[in-house]
Design an enzyme around this catalytic site. Sequence first.
Site, PDB file in Angstrom:
ATOM      1  N   HIS A 189     -20.677 -67.553 -33.490  1.00  0.00           N
ATOM      2  CA  HIS A 189     -20.653 -66.574 -32.626  1.00  0.00           C
ATOM      3  C   HIS A 189     -20.352 -66.757 -31.376  1.00  0.00           C
ATOM      4  CE1 HIS A 189     -22.332 -62.643 -30.908  1.00  0.00           C
ATOM      5  NE2 HIS A 189     -22.615 -63.620 -29.976  1.00  0.00           N
ATOM      6  N   GLU A 190     -20.911 -67.777 -30.788  1.00  0.00           N
ATOM      7  CA  GLU A 190     -20.655 -68.069 -29.217  1.00  0.00           C
ATOM      8  C   GLU A 190     -19.059 -68.411 -29.287  1.00  0.00           C
ATOM      9  OE1 GLU A 190     -22.489 -67.973 -26.740  1.00  0.00           O
ATOM     10  OE2 GLU A 190     -24.018 -67.004 -27.715  1.00  0.00           O
ATOM     11  N   GLU A 226     -19.799 -58.550 -28.405  1.00  0.00           N
ATOM     12  CA  GLU A 226     -20.777 -59.054 -29.404  1.00  0.00           C
ATOM     13  C   GLU A 226     -20.525 -58.688 -30.748  1.00  0.00           C
ATOM     14  OE1 GLU A 226     -23.421 -60.985 -28.484  1.00  0.00           O
ATOM     15  OE2 GLU A 226     -22.358 -61.028 -26.483  1.00  0.00           O
TER      16      GLU A 226
END
Length: 427
Positions: A287-288, A367
């Site tokens: 995700h990051e 996000e």
Amino acid sequence: QRRVYRTTTHVPWELGQIMDSETFEKSRLYQLDKSTFSFWSGLYSEVEGTMILLCGGIPFLWNLSGQISGRAGFGPEYEIVQSLVFLLLATLFSAVTGLPWSLYNTFVIEEKHGFNQQTLGFFFKDAIKKFVVTQCILLPVTSLLLYIIKIGGDYFFIYAWLFTLVVSLVLVTIYADYIAPLFDKFIPLPEGELKQEIEVMAKSIDFPLTKVYVVEGSKRSSHSNAYFYGFFKNKRIVLFDTLLEDYSALNKEPSEGADGENEETKSKTKNKKQGCKNEEVLAVLGHELGHWKLGHTIKNIIISQMNSFLCFFLFAVLIGRKELFAAFGFYETQPTLIGLMIIFQFIFSPYNEVLSFCLTVLSRRFEFQADAFAKELGKAKDLYSALIKLNKDNLGFPVSDWIFSMWHYSHPPLLERLQALKETKQE
């Protein structure tokens, strides 16, 4: 939102599979306490700021700064010196008045809900160190900025903006290597399966990874986090030990004869393990790294610098308005630092609120995109379970008022993120 905290006392049916009633109640009480604290600390801040304005606190502190610098041999012509004294006194005042609130938050609220790992001595040592480091950066940067504004001529706002751009990029570059280690211990992630898998994943998306660190976040709090930093071909990943199930000190029994450094923090044995398994840590990193691959970091920097340039331009337009200074008690002088404070802190306040909301909306979009990127890496199932674990470990409350969520949450609510991951997880 407080009404939601007070009235939602049972786990909603859609959360039944991901959250037990005990954790749900703990998170509800934690968020309710945080909400109460936020209200009273925010109210105090507003009252304090209003009283400072009404009682002429800003011109009083400026005159006091002039007296102090005058005694040191610097007359009124040394405006930058007086500005630095003013800044030092203002930040000292802010630190002192904010100290009781910080103590209450750490040793009452965070302590009550099992997050605080600091002793009182560690807290004060940390606070003093933070103040000193802040002054070592703030005062030289401010003096140079004021000097550039004074000698920059009609286009000083361009030079001032370029200077702040360079400073921000330098600080981002050196923060994790030279500033953060002053407060926390950074150690290289030991050789092993996790490190190898991180390097393989980074290589698969052309992320120029050079080092992976573990930071001892458990010395001050049991909250967990992960981030990456660095420019160009020199990227580093930092994992909080509280994120890693196998490395978190909070999952280990306190050893006998602990060294002096460990005595600074409390030894607490948790009933349940916290942190994520290796597969889940990789999903979180997926995700990051999605933020990097999708250009979110660069986009945020560009937006920030465009806003900074606009603010300096408007500052150049407004700085000559004597009525602005008079409204804040400066009838005879127009100090540059005071002009910066009036315009950036007060005049731009409504604009900053609107901008903050727009950035919050953009952040939530980013996000979702980063989650989708992790899905493409085949990490949907592990990210799904990691989000649930992190929510439990940090006592996040998964039920929110939609207006409150829309205005305040930079990350989408847990249920929305899980729903977006669910289809791929089932597939």
